[in-house]
Design a protein around this motif. Structure first.
Motif, PDB file in Angstrom:
ATOM      1  N   SER A  12      -4.732  -8.046   0.015  1.00 24.50           N
ATOM      2  CA  SER A  12      -3.979  -9.273   0.215  1.00 24.50           C
ATOM      3  C   SER A  12      -2.784  -9.372  -0.726  1.00 24.50           C
ATOM      4  O   SER A  12      -1.880 -10.176  -0.491  1.00 24.50           O
ATOM      5  CB  SER A  12      -4.898 -10.484   0.028  1.00 24.50           C
ATOM      6  N   GLN A  13      -2.791  -8.577  -1.811  1.00 23.26           N
ATOM      7  CA  GLN A  13      -1.691  -8.621  -2.774  1.00 23.26           C
ATOM      8  C   GLN A  13      -0.630  -7.561  -2.502  1.00 23.26           C
ATOM      9  O   GLN A  13       0.370  -7.503  -3.218  1.00 23.26           O
ATOM     10  CB  GLN A  13      -2.249  -8.425  -4.200  1.00 23.26           C
ATOM     11  N   VAL A  14      -0.842  -6.713  -1.513  1.00 26.41           N
ATOM     12  CA  VAL A  14       0.121  -5.657  -1.185  1.00 26.41           C
ATOM     13  C   VAL A  14       0.951  -6.123   0.008  1.00 26.41           C
ATOM     14  O   VAL A  14       0.399  -6.428   1.068  1.00 26.41           O
ATOM     15  CB  VAL A  14      -0.603  -4.333  -0.856  1.00 26.41           C
ATOM     16  N   PRO A  15       2.280  -6.193  -0.120  1.00 26.26           N
ATOM     17  CA  PRO A  15       3.117  -6.649   0.999  1.00 26.26           C
ATOM     18  C   PRO A  15       3.114  -5.638   2.137  1.00 26.26           C
ATOM     19  O   PRO A  15       3.319  -4.442   1.935  1.00 26.26           O
ATOM     20  CB  PRO A  15       4.508  -6.795   0.369  1.00 26.26           C
ATOM     21  N   LEU A  16       2.869  -6.110   3.352  1.00 26.77           N
ATOM     22  CA  LEU A  16       2.833  -5.265   4.540  1.00 26.77           C
ATOM     23  C   LEU A  16       3.876  -5.759   5.542  1.00 26.77           C
ATOM     24  O   LEU A  16       4.145  -6.954   5.624  1.00 26.77           O
ATOM     25  CB  LEU A  16       1.438  -5.287   5.181  1.00 26.77           C
ATOM     26  N   LYS A  17       4.434  -4.834   6.288  1.00 23.46           N
ATOM     27  CA  LYS A  17       5.399  -5.187   7.316  1.00 23.46           C
ATOM     28  C   LYS A  17       5.345  -4.140   8.422  1.00 23.46           C
ATOM     29  O   LYS A  17       4.844  -3.025   8.214  1.00 23.46           O
ATOM     30  CB  LYS A  17       6.803  -5.269   6.721  1.00 23.46           C
ATOM     31  N   PRO A  18       5.865  -4.425   9.612  1.00 24.50           N
ATOM     32  CA  PRO A  18       5.875  -3.429  10.691  1.00 24.50           C
ATOM     33  C   PRO A  18       6.756  -2.235  10.321  1.00 24.50           C
ATOM     34  O   PRO A  18       7.879  -2.382   9.826  1.00 24.50           O
ATOM     35  CB  PRO A  18       6.438  -4.202  11.885  1.00 24.50           C
ATOM     36  N   GLY A  31       2.256  -1.782   7.528  1.00 20.97           N
ATOM     37  CA  GLY A  31       1.869  -1.223   6.244  1.00 20.97           C
ATOM     38  C   GLY A  31       2.935  -1.398   5.197  1.00 20.97           C
ATOM     39  O   GLY A  31       3.984  -2.003   5.403  1.00 20.97           O
ATOM     40  N   ASN A  32       2.652  -0.805   4.033  1.00 16.79           N
ATOM     41  CA  ASN A  32       3.586  -0.796   2.912  1.00 16.79           C
ATOM     42  C   ASN A  32       4.358   0.515   2.941  1.00 16.79           C
ATOM     43  O   ASN A  32       3.758   1.593   2.893  1.00 16.79           O
ATOM     44  CB  ASN A  32       2.825  -0.960   1.594  1.00 16.79           C
ATOM     45  N   GLU A  33       5.661   0.423   3.007  1.00 19.33           N
ATOM     46  CA  GLU A  33       6.486   1.621   3.213  1.00 19.33           C
ATOM     47  C   GLU A  33       6.323   2.618   2.079  1.00 19.33           C
ATOM     48  O   GLU A  33       6.155   3.826   2.322  1.00 19.33           O
ATOM     49  CB  GLU A  33       7.955   1.214   3.354  1.00 19.33           C
ATOM     50  N   LEU A  86      -4.980  13.928  -2.395  1.00 13.95           N
ATOM     51  CA  LEU A  86      -5.847  13.451  -1.309  1.00 13.95           C
ATOM     52  C   LEU A  86      -6.639  12.198  -1.698  1.00 13.95           C
ATOM     53  O   LEU A  86      -6.793  11.301  -0.860  1.00 13.95           O
ATOM     54  CB  LEU A  86      -6.787  14.574  -0.867  1.00 13.95           C
ATOM     55  N   PRO A  87      -7.163  12.073  -2.929  1.00 14.88           N
ATOM     56  CA  PRO A  87      -7.788  10.794  -3.298  1.00 14.88           C
ATOM     57  C   PRO A  87      -6.831   9.619  -3.172  1.00 14.88           C
ATOM     58  O   PRO A  87      -7.226   8.536  -2.725  1.00 14.88           O
ATOM     59  CB  PRO A  87      -8.215  11.022  -4.755  1.00 14.88           C
ATOM     60  N   LEU A  88      -5.560   9.833  -3.556  1.00 14.85           N
ATOM     61  CA  LEU A  88      -4.576   8.767  -3.414  1.00 14.85           C
ATOM     62  C   LEU A  88      -4.338   8.442  -1.941  1.00 14.85           C
ATOM     63  O   LEU A  88      -4.266   7.266  -1.549  1.00 14.85           O
ATOM     64  CB  LEU A  88      -3.268   9.177  -4.092  1.00 14.85           C
ATOM     65  N   THR A  89      -4.232   9.468  -1.120  1.00 14.93           N
ATOM     66  CA  THR A  89      -4.041   9.249   0.318  1.00 14.93           C
ATOM     67  C   THR A  89      -5.219   8.501   0.923  1.00 14.93           C
ATOM     68  O   THR A  89      -5.051   7.602   1.757  1.00 14.93           O
ATOM     69  CB  THR A  89      -3.861  10.598   1.026  1.00 14.93           C
ATOM     70  N   HIS A  90      -6.429   8.851   0.500  1.00 16.51           N
ATOM     71  CA  HIS A  90      -7.627   8.179   1.005  1.00 16.51           C
ATOM     72  C   HIS A  90      -7.612   6.691   0.660  1.00 16.51           C
ATOM     73  O   HIS A  90      -7.922   5.834   1.506  1.00 16.51           O
ATOM     74  CB  HIS A  90      -8.866   8.858   0.413  1.00 16.51           C
ATOM     75  N   LYS A  91      -7.247   6.353  -0.564  1.00 17.19           N
ATOM     76  CA  LYS A  91      -7.184   4.951  -0.957  1.00 17.19           C
ATOM     77  C   LYS A  91      -6.094   4.209  -0.190  1.00 17.19           C
ATOM     78  O   LYS A  91      -6.261   3.039   0.187  1.00 17.19           O
ATOM     79  CB  LYS A  91      -6.952   4.846  -2.463  1.00 17.19           C
ATOM     80  N   ILE A  92      -4.962   4.867   0.043  1.00 20.71           N
ATOM     81  CA  ILE A  92      -3.878   4.222   0.790  1.00 20.71           C
ATOM     82  C   ILE A  92      -4.313   3.947   2.225  1.00 20.71           C
ATOM     83  O   ILE A  92      -4.035   2.883   2.791  1.00 20.71           O
ATOM     84  CB  ILE A  92      -2.607   5.095   0.744  1.00 20.71           C
ATOM     85  N   MET A  93      -5.029   4.881   2.830  1.00 19.84           N
ATOM     86  CA  MET A  93      -5.511   4.666   4.200  1.00 19.84           C
ATOM     87  C   MET A  93      -6.521   3.517   4.255  1.00 19.84           C
ATOM     88  O   MET A  93      -6.496   2.698   5.184  1.00 19.84           O
ATOM     89  CB  MET A  93      -6.156   5.960   4.729  1.00 19.84           C
ATOM     90  N   GLU A  94      -7.393   3.456   3.274  1.00 24.96           N
ATOM     91  CA  GLU A  94      -8.348   2.341   3.236  1.00 24.96           C
ATOM     92  C   GLU A  94      -7.621   1.012   3.082  1.00 24.96           C
ATOM     93  O   GLU A  94      -8.001   0.001   3.690  1.00 24.96           O
ATOM     94  CB  GLU A  94      -9.326   2.531   2.070  1.00 24.96           C
ATOM     95  N   LEU A 104      -4.016   5.369  11.790  1.00 26.79           N
ATOM     96  CA  LEU A 104      -3.700   4.000  11.454  1.00 26.79           C
ATOM     97  C   LEU A 104      -3.746   3.130  12.700  1.00 26.79           C
ATOM     98  O   LEU A 104      -3.427   3.626  13.791  1.00 26.79           O
ATOM     99  CB  LEU A 104      -2.300   3.897  10.822  1.00 26.79           C
ATOM    100  N   PRO A 105      -4.126   1.864  12.582  1.00 27.25           N
ATOM    101  CA  PRO A 105      -4.086   0.970  13.746  1.00 27.25           C
ATOM    102  C   PRO A 105      -2.651   0.620  14.111  1.00 27.25           C
ATOM    103  O   PRO A 105      -1.817   0.436  13.240  1.00 27.25           O
ATOM    104  CB  PRO A 105      -4.878  -0.259  13.281  1.00 27.25           C
ATOM    105  N   ARG A 106      -2.380   0.512  15.432  1.00 31.45           N
ATOM    106  CA  ARG A 106      -1.049   0.127  15.884  1.00 31.45           C
ATOM    107  C   ARG A 106      -0.806  -1.344  15.548  1.00 31.45           C
ATOM    108  O   ARG A 106      -1.700  -2.181  15.563  1.00 31.45           O
ATOM    109  CB  ARG A 106      -0.915   0.330  17.396  1.00 31.45           C
ATOM    110  N   ALA A 107       0.438  -1.633  15.275  1.00 28.23           N
ATOM    111  CA  ALA A 107       0.818  -3.028  14.988  1.00 28.23           C
ATOM    112  C   ALA A 107       0.960  -3.804  16.286  1.00 28.23           C
ATOM    113  O   ALA A 107       1.311  -3.257  17.321  1.00 28.23           O
ATOM    114  CB  ALA A 107       2.113  -3.057  14.199  1.00 28.23           C
TER     115      ALA A 107
END
Length: 461
Positions: free
Chosen positions: A305-311, A351-353, A428-436, A458-461
């Motif tokens: 909730s603290q990470v800004p997301l956009k299309p 997501g976060n660019e 890869l650990p960083l990528t895994h956390k970003i995907m989660e 990733l889920p489609r927007a």
């Protein structure tokens, strides 16, 4: 107030209300039935007196009348407390009096009333009953009877005492029983609280007992044990992370200190100092890359909730990552392929660019590092489906064993055949956390000596 005491009091209150309602019902029914019975008795008394008086004035000899007269006489022997019976003519004169002599007055309106029978209940269980009697000579008379229902008064008083004492006794027993039963019901909770109080950070392996049942306390124990499982995993991961991070940070720092100490041992030429500076710069860059990777892992572990997301268009992000990778590794060949069918013409995600770009770059850079010297190029395929977007990166590098593949998401893990490849084991650990963080997933499929395939979804927007 403790839960045990509150449960006991609530149980007592429920029983008290139930008993009060039941006692009120019993008392009301008894009061009504006794009142009706006494009114009927007084009515029969008035009838007996009326018949006796008028039959004495106008005797009859038929068999039916004699039977009724005998029945009335038997009832006449029943005396009532404070009884008085009077017979009035329509002018209000007393033509007959039986029982006690008092100054009682006929209720107003009874001499002219045509209602049948007339009944009035006064305080103290005093009853007044009147009924009209048609005399054989055609005259109309009013028979009025007075009495006090002392028997009902006494019995209802006894009933009130019995119900009151019974209510107090039952409430006492209910309070004791409620306290005992509440204690028995809450004993698993007390045991769980004691076990919780004994669990510390040093013995996170302990679990609550009593989680095998189906009641609410067992469900709570299972939920808490599940929480302890996650906490134990988090603590273990934190300890491993700190240990591995300390180890990785120590290597470039040791190189920096060693180079500087050697350079200070004796005077050197300008070329010698330049070589020391170059070695020191390489170690500093390595230290910077490691610090950046740790910072990115911490950022990727933040609250979503603290990470800004956009299309975002993942195809544009892939082109941007490809361009950056060609700048870093100009000799690495990566072929891009886009599968965007008409039913899903764009690769739009939410997501976060910066984080998604880092995840794609990590996957592509790993493919380049572990495919060095491979004859075939790396294939990066972006596919768009209804509801999801996938990126498959296939290399033909050294691959890894199944045991190593299961640990690729552990920070700082390095496979045995990757020891000679530059890196820190955080891509890869960083990528895994970003995907989660983006409600996505990452899968790794690899065969030793044949290459590795990494799939981002990733889920489609």
């Amino acid at each position: 107030m403790s839960i045990r005491l509150r449960l006991a009091l609530q149980y007592m209150a429920i029983v008290a209300v139930t008993l009060l309602l039941f006692s009120a019902l019993i008392y009301g029914f008894t009061y009504y039935s006794r009142s009706q019975f006494f009114a009927e008795t007084l009515h029969s008394r008035a009838q007996v007196v009326g018949h006796v008086y008028f039959d004495g004035q106008h005797p009859r000899a038929d068999e039916r009348h004699r039977a009724a007269y005998t029945r009335y006489l038997r009832q006449l022997y029943r005396t009532l407390p404070d009884e008085e019976v009077r017979i009035y003519d329509m002018a209000g004169r007393v033509v007959f009096r039986e029982g006690r002599t008092t100054r009682r007055q006929v209720p107003a309106g009874w001499l002219t009333s045509i209602a049948e029978p007339l009944l009035r209940r006064d305080a103290g269980w005093h009853y007044t009953l009147g009924l009209h009697h048609q005399a054989p000579d055609g005259g109309r008379y009013l028979v009025v009877a007075w009495s006090v229902d002392t028997d009902s008064q006494r019995q209802l008083g006894t009933l009130r005492n019995v119900l009151g004492i019974g209510l107090l006794v039952v409430m006492g027993l209910t309070g004791i029983g409620g306290w005992v039963f509440a204690g028995q019901a809450l004993s698993p909770m007390r045991r769980a609280v004691q076990e919780m109080a004994g669990i510390t950070a040093s013995d996170m392996h302990r679990r609550l007992s009593g989680a095998e049942g189906q009641d609410e306390v067992s469900q709570l124990a299972r939920t808490f044990n599940s929480l302890l499982d996650r906490l134990e995993t988090a603590f273990a991961g934190q300890r491993t992370f700190v240990r591995d991070a300390s180890h990785e940070l120590r290597t470039p720092l040791t190189v920096l200190i060693g180079e500087l100490e050697v350079a200070l041992l004796q005077p050197r030429t300008a070329e010698g100092y330049q070589q020391v500076l170059r070695n020191t710069l390489d170690a500093a860059r390595l230290l910077k890359d490691l610090a950046n990777g740790l910072l990115q892992i911490a950022r990727a572990s933040d609250d979503p909730s603290q990470v800004p997301l956009k299309p975002l268009h993942l195809d544009e992000l892939l082109l941007q990552a490809h361009e950056e990778l060609q700048r870093r590794h100009p000799t690495c060949r990566i072929d891009l392929e886009f599968h965007l069918p008409p039913e899903a013409p764009d690769a739009l995600v939410r997501g976060n660019e910066a984080l998604l770009l880092s995840a794609v770059l990590n996957v592509l850079e790993n493919a380049c590092k572990f495919s060095r010297g491979a004859a075939q190029p790396i294939m990066a395929t972006l596919s768009s489906w209804p509801g999801r977007v996938t990126l498959d990166v296939q290399d033909r590098g050294v691959g890894m064993s199944e045991a190593d593949r299961q640990q690729v998401f552990v920070p700082f893990f390095r496979a045995d055949n990757a020891r000679g490849v530059p890196g820190h084991g955080i891509g890869l650990p960083l990528t895994h956390k970003i995907m989660e963080l983006h409600s996505g997933s990452v899968r790794v499929e690899s065969t030793l000596g044949q290459g590795t395939r990494v799939t981002l979804e990733l889920p489609r927007a």
